[in-house]
Design a protein around this motif. Structure first.
Motif, PDB file in Angstrom:
ATOM      1  N   LYS A 119      -7.131  -8.153   0.262  1.00  0.00           N
ATOM      2  CA  LYS A 119      -7.401  -8.506  -1.917  1.00  0.00           C
ATOM      3  C   LYS A 119      -7.501  -6.917  -1.878  1.00  0.00           C
ATOM      4  O   LYS A 119      -7.980  -6.028  -3.082  1.00  0.00           O
ATOM      5  N   ASP A 120      -9.491  -6.725  -1.637  1.00  0.00           N
ATOM      6  CA  ASP A 120      -9.983  -5.363  -2.350  1.00  0.00           C
ATOM      7  C   ASP A 120      -8.917  -4.384  -2.089  1.00  0.00           C
ATOM      8  O   ASP A 120      -9.299  -2.970  -2.229  1.00  0.00           O
ATOM      9  N   GLN A 121      -8.332  -3.719  -0.525  1.00  0.00           N
ATOM     10  CA  GLN A 121      -7.056  -3.162  -0.352  1.00  0.00           C
ATOM     11  C   GLN A 121      -6.788  -2.718  -1.409  1.00  0.00           C
ATOM     12  O   GLN A 121      -6.233  -1.603  -2.030  1.00  0.00           O
ATOM     13  N   ILE A 122      -5.594  -3.538  -2.030  1.00  0.00           N
ATOM     14  CA  ILE A 122      -5.068  -3.701  -2.633  1.00  0.00           C
ATOM     15  C   ILE A 122      -5.276  -2.714  -3.956  1.00  0.00           C
ATOM     16  O   ILE A 122      -5.273  -2.114  -5.082  1.00  0.00           O
ATOM     17  N   ILE A 123      -6.330  -3.645  -4.468  1.00  0.00           N
ATOM     18  CA  ILE A 123      -7.415  -3.357  -5.853  1.00  0.00           C
ATOM     19  C   ILE A 123      -7.499  -2.365  -5.863  1.00  0.00           C
ATOM     20  O   ILE A 123      -7.205  -1.376  -6.963  1.00  0.00           O
ATOM     21  N   GLU A 124      -8.322  -1.479  -4.933  1.00  0.00           N
ATOM     22  CA  GLU A 124      -8.359  -0.303  -5.100  1.00  0.00           C
ATOM     23  C   GLU A 124      -7.621   0.758  -4.942  1.00  0.00           C
ATOM     24  O   GLU A 124      -7.872   1.754  -5.300  1.00  0.00           O
ATOM     25  N   GLU A 125      -6.531   0.352  -3.834  1.00  0.00           N
ATOM     26  CA  GLU A 125      -4.960   1.303  -4.313  1.00  0.00           C
ATOM     27  C   GLU A 125      -5.016   1.144  -5.548  1.00  0.00           C
ATOM     28  O   GLU A 125      -4.315   2.321  -6.082  1.00  0.00           O
ATOM     29  N   CYS A 126      -4.726   0.706  -6.180  1.00  0.00           N
ATOM     30  CA  CYS A 126      -3.619  -0.086  -7.587  1.00  0.00           C
ATOM     31  C   CYS A 126      -5.191   1.076  -8.482  1.00  0.00           C
ATOM     32  O   CYS A 126      -4.595   1.833  -9.502  1.00  0.00           O
ATOM     33  N   MET A 184       0.429  -1.591   0.308  1.00  0.00           N
ATOM     34  CA  MET A 184      -0.087  -0.487  -0.105  1.00  0.00           C
ATOM     35  C   MET A 184       0.272   1.183   0.037  1.00  0.00           C
ATOM     36  O   MET A 184       0.596   2.634  -0.264  1.00  0.00           O
ATOM     37  N   LEU A 185       1.783   1.555   0.262  1.00  0.00           N
ATOM     38  CA  LEU A 185       3.024   2.215   0.690  1.00  0.00           C
ATOM     39  C   LEU A 185       3.718   3.003  -0.399  1.00  0.00           C
ATOM     40  O   LEU A 185       4.097   3.924  -0.312  1.00  0.00           O
ATOM     41  N   PHE A 186       3.902   1.471  -1.673  1.00  0.00           N
ATOM     42  CA  PHE A 186       4.741   2.286  -3.045  1.00  0.00           C
ATOM     43  C   PHE A 186       3.522   2.068  -4.144  1.00  0.00           C
ATOM     44  O   PHE A 186       4.143   1.860  -5.275  1.00  0.00           O
ATOM     45  N   ILE A 217      -6.778  -3.324 -12.928  1.00  0.00           N
ATOM     46  CA  ILE A 217      -6.502  -5.142 -12.416  1.00  0.00           C
ATOM     47  C   ILE A 217      -6.993  -5.839 -13.871  1.00  0.00           C
ATOM     48  O   ILE A 217      -7.585  -6.031 -13.830  1.00  0.00           O
ATOM     49  N   ILE A 218      -5.832  -6.454 -14.404  1.00  0.00           N
ATOM     50  CA  ILE A 218      -6.092  -7.670 -14.991  1.00  0.00           C
ATOM     51  C   ILE A 218      -6.201  -8.618 -14.732  1.00  0.00           C
ATOM     52  O   ILE A 218      -6.708  -9.816 -15.422  1.00  0.00           O
ATOM     53  N   GLN A 268      -5.787 -16.805  -6.777  1.00  0.00           N
ATOM     54  CA  GLN A 268      -5.607 -17.138  -5.235  1.00  0.00           C
ATOM     55  C   GLN A 268      -5.261 -18.449  -5.189  1.00  0.00           C
ATOM     56  O   GLN A 268      -5.626 -19.348  -5.790  1.00  0.00           O
ATOM     57  N   MET A 269      -4.334 -19.117  -4.625  1.00  0.00           N
ATOM     58  CA  MET A 269      -3.556 -20.367  -3.475  1.00  0.00           C
ATOM     59  C   MET A 269      -4.093 -20.592  -2.163  1.00  0.00           C
ATOM     60  O   MET A 269      -3.235 -19.357  -1.843  1.00  0.00           O
ATOM     61  N   LYS A 270      -4.698 -21.120  -1.453  1.00  0.00           N
ATOM     62  CA  LYS A 270      -4.795 -21.348  -0.417  1.00  0.00           C
ATOM     63  C   LYS A 270      -5.722 -19.983   0.340  1.00  0.00           C
ATOM     64  O   LYS A 270      -6.855 -19.350   0.007  1.00  0.00           O
ATOM     65  N   ASP A 271      -5.233 -19.100   1.112  1.00  0.00           N
ATOM     66  CA  ASP A 271      -5.723 -18.120   1.969  1.00  0.00           C
ATOM     67  C   ASP A 271      -4.402 -17.236   0.728  1.00  0.00           C
ATOM     68  O   ASP A 271      -4.486 -15.443   1.188  1.00  0.00           O
ATOM     69  N   TRP A 272      -4.068 -17.149  -0.213  1.00  0.00           N
ATOM     70  CA  TRP A 272      -2.928 -16.252  -0.576  1.00  0.00           C
ATOM     71  C   TRP A 272      -3.576 -15.218  -2.499  1.00  0.00           C
ATOM     72  O   TRP A 272      -3.898 -16.181  -2.799  1.00  0.00           O
ATOM     73  N   VAL A 273      -3.486 -13.892  -2.095  1.00  0.00           N
ATOM     74  CA  VAL A 273      -4.141 -14.194  -3.389  1.00  0.00           C
ATOM     75  C   VAL A 273      -2.344 -12.981  -4.428  1.00  0.00           C
ATOM     76  O   VAL A 273      -1.078 -12.423  -3.359  1.00  0.00           O
ATOM     77  N   ALA A 274      -2.731 -13.060  -5.546  1.00  0.00           N
ATOM     78  CA  ALA A 274      -1.885 -12.149  -6.200  1.00  0.00           C
ATOM     79  C   ALA A 274      -2.371 -11.595  -7.676  1.00  0.00           C
ATOM     80  O   ALA A 274      -3.083 -12.413  -8.009  1.00  0.00           O
ATOM     81  N   ILE A 275      -2.017 -10.546  -7.563  1.00  0.00           N
ATOM     82  CA  ILE A 275      -2.441  -9.373  -8.583  1.00  0.00           C
ATOM     83  C   ILE A 275      -1.292  -9.045  -9.162  1.00  0.00           C
ATOM     84  O   ILE A 275      -1.004  -8.375  -9.161  1.00  0.00           O
TER      85      ILE A 275
END
Length: 318
Positions: free
Chosen positions: A282-289, A256-258, A296-297, A301-308
């Motif tokens: 996830k939604d916080q990062i998407i909103e910041e982007c 979120m910082l950069f 957002i392309i 998700q894998m288990k409880d983790w997300v890549a954007i």
């Protein structure tokens, strides 16, 4: 060479935390807990690619808790006190089913390499396999890439879901000749696979000097010193030039910082790949982007983790 005594307690799961606290109170130099359930959740454990389960070390029921004391400690008193305090747990309503205590000698030098027997090659994708440096491995396919790592410092071994998600994203996005910035490089694994996928220039950054050294060692292990440059940096502060891809496998709060800096450091049409994101962030990062004009392309998700995967506006497209 220091000699150590390993006190190994087999007991039911409910007593795990109290026994660990007892070890701490007695001055143990360290406490380890072996729980079969923890093993079964490790990436690759179901296929045997990464970890090799030793049934003697992973009991079907209960846990094994180990504490360590040196030859200079009063070992007889420690053993007696440990046994007494564990037996007293029953007085507090804590079951001690299956309790047993075993004491054995451990030579310090043995610890440095003992864990290696559990670490094996892991196929991240059809085209990328991560291999510990001491293992012999023959690629299974003519177009398979192999990333060699020394995971001893635990700055990323390619096995955590967030790292796997990043590697998968890089496999589908890196193009020959690309410039990649790897922010929070850790072991350097994402820089190495970027080079193996065809990136021409890779700049890796980390704030931790130990991580920088770990990355450099692993890059040298893969003979990629001419392709990957590693330096100490706080995220993208003071970084010159632009990249086609910026990848960051770090905590969501740090991402979120950069986000804004990442947008400014990307070429038009460039991609920002982020992971280390727990699903509820996830939604916080998407909103910041989106706030900083990224498109957002893809969200994986894998288990409880997300890549954007987010894309900077391509100004050449009308």
């Amino acid at each position: 060479m220091t000699e150590w005594k390993e006190f190994s307690v087999s007991i039911n799961n409910d007593a795990s935390e109290p026994v660990s606290a007892i070890f701490d109170a007695l001055g143990s130099a360290g406490v380890s807990i072996t729980d079969r359930n923890d093993f079964l959740t490790l990436p690759g454990s179901s296929t045997g690619e990464l970890w090799e389960l030793d049934e003697a070390n992973f009991p079907q029921d209960g846990v094994i808790i180990k504490g360590y004391f040196t030859e200079f400690d009063n070992l007889e008193q420690i053993e007696s006190e440990l046994n007494t305090r564990i037996l007293k747990l029953k007085d507090f309503g804590i079951p001690i089913d299956g309790y047993s205590l075993d004491v054995k000698d451990v030579v310090e030098e043995e610890w440095a390499h003992a864990w290696k027997k559990y670490y094996h090659p892991v196929s991240i994708t059809r085209f990328m396999t991560v291999v510990p440096q001491w293992e012999e491995y023959k690629p299974q396919f003519i177009d398979e890439r192999v990333c060699y790592l020394d995971p001893g410092l635990a700055f990323g071994t390619g096995t955590h879901p967030t790292t796997q998600l990043c590697i998968q994203a890089l496999e589908t996005t890196v193009r020959k000749g690309d410039t990649v910035f790897d922010v929070g490089t850790g072991s350097g694994v994402l820089s190495i696979v970027s080079a193996l996928y065809g990136a021409e220039t890779i700049k890796a950054y980390d704030l931790d000097e130990i991580a920088v050294k770990s990355a450099r060692d692993n890059i040298k292990l893969n003979n990629l010193q001419d392709t990957i440059e590693v330096s100490t940096s706080n995220l993208l502060q003071g970084i010159e030039g632009k990249a086609d891809i910026i990848v960051a496998n770090i905590l969501a709060e740090i991402i979120m910082l950069f986000v804004e800096d990442a947008y400014g450091k990307l070429n038009d049409g460039g991609l920002f790949i982020t992971s280390g994101i727990i699903a509820d962030k996830k939604d916080q990062i998407i909103e910041e982007c989106i706030k900083h004009k990224f498109e957002i392309i893809q969200v994986n998700q894998m288990k409880d983790w997300v890549a954007i995967i987010a894309k900077k506006e391509d100004k050449d497209v009308s």
